[in-house]
Scaffold this motif. Sequence first.
Motif, short mmCIF file in Angstrom:
data_model
loop_
_atom_site.label_atom_id
_atom_site.label_comp_id
_atom_site.label_asym_id
_atom_site.label_seq_id
_atom_site.Cartn_x
_atom_site.Cartn_y
_atom_site.Cartn_z
N TRP A 177 -10.02 -3.32 -21.98
CA TRP A 177 -11.03 -4.52 -22.60
C TRP A 177 -12.50 -4.30 -22.17
O TRP A 177 -13.12 -5.03 -23.15
CB TRP A 177 -10.17 -5.74 -23.76
N GLN A 269 -3.03 -7.76 -36.16
CA GLN A 269 -4.68 -7.44 -36.34
C GLN A 269 -5.68 -7.92 -34.77
O GLN A 269 -5.87 -7.22 -34.94
CB GLN A 269 -5.09 -7.41 -37.56
N GLU A 270 -4.92 -9.39 -34.67
CA GLU A 270 -5.16 -10.18 -33.51
C GLU A 270 -5.60 -8.76 -32.33
O GLU A 270 -6.87 -9.11 -31.41
CB GLU A 270 -5.41 -11.67 -33.64
N ARG A 272 -4.93 -6.39 -31.35
CA ARG A 272 -5.62 -4.99 -31.73
C ARG A 272 -7.35 -5.22 -31.33
O ARG A 272 -7.94 -3.92 -31.78
CB ARG A 272 -5.16 -4.33 -33.21
N GLN A 273 -7.59 -6.19 -31.71
CA GLN A 273 -9.28 -6.58 -31.47
C GLN A 273 -9.74 -7.21 -30.58
O GLN A 273 -8.60 -8.15 -29.32
CB GLN A 273 -9.69 -7.67 -32.74
N LYS A 274 -10.57 -7.26 -29.83
CA LYS A 274 -11.17 -7.53 -28.50
C LYS A 274 -11.30 -9.33 -28.76
O LYS A 274 -11.94 -9.79 -29.84
CB LYS A 274 -12.13 -7.39 -27.92
N GLN A 275 -10.50 -10.43 -27.66
CA GLN A 275 -11.08 -11.92 -28.00
C GLN A 275 -12.37 -12.32 -27.38
O GLN A 275 -12.80 -11.23 -26.81
CB GLN A 275 -9.21 -12.50 -27.51
#
Length: 334
Positions: A177, A269-270, A272-275
């Motif tokens: 990431w 879904q979260e 798969r997203q950058k935090q």
Amino acid sequence: MARIKLFTLNVWSGFRYRGLIRLEEYEPPETREQRFEGLCAVLQEEQPDIVFLNEANPLFTYGSRLAKRLHYVPLGHMGVAGVRAGRFGFPLNLREGDLILARPTLAPAYQGRVHLGGKGWCGNVFSCHFDNLTQAVLARCTLPDGAPLYACVTHWVAGPAITPENLKKLPELAREWGFPAKQAAQAKEKLRALEHCKLTEAQRLCDWLEKKVPAGVPLIVAGDFNAEAAWPELKLLQKRGFSRLLPQGNGFASWDPAHNTNLQTYYAQEARQKQKSLYHQLDAADELFARDIDHFYVRNIQPGSVSDCRVCATTPWRGRSISDHFALTATVEL
């Protein structure tokens, strides 16, 4: 001999816990209302005598609605509410807490609440905190023969455990990431601080219950511990005289991304997203593993007196799971 059926569930506020004026919500109000109706249907089917709920929001309205609908006595305390005086405060939509609902025949009586973790104060009328807070709420019930039974609902802080697997994932997630390598050390420090916090929660809960509950009296502690039984914080409970009621295997965990529609929809879904940080990236990935993190822990109740302990409320209600957790139920003879 009295047979008491228990039920515990984190009902899920549906918040992302981001925002100052209003917290961001995963779902529209009508979906949250649909989940509430699903909870009512499950409780009508299971018919528990004592119900332990986490993340009820708004707390007292939520408890009153359930009590009126299903004929319980609601007892609870606000857990997180931000900066608030009465009905006025921010975030506007945050008035979340923990509930015990018991049959009127058990004559439930509120015995108090203890702060377990987080900086700040949260009362039922006034609150001032910017940190996540955790707590436990205690009630005293009276069995048909006049003997006392104490019931405690608790909710502990959530986060990944310090394990070799999670420590190995940190550099891998940093590369995947694009996080700076220095965040690995920050994430490890966050994991160590979280473990200390959870051990503190366990210690404070045990110390408080030893003061509040008379020696030798049956006690049930239930709720979302955000920990598996083998983790250090729950081993501490066992060292302090508590026994875990073991669910019968039925293919479900109480936190179960393979079967829970809300975890499949929102949490996957979260992940798969950058935090915002490497620690939060690990946390998002960690939430995609099935775990038993909701429990019944008992003291002064014989293991042979327990029956029908199982994960329940696993069937979607009108196509949607009623929470991001599944419920747990058990029957004890006292």
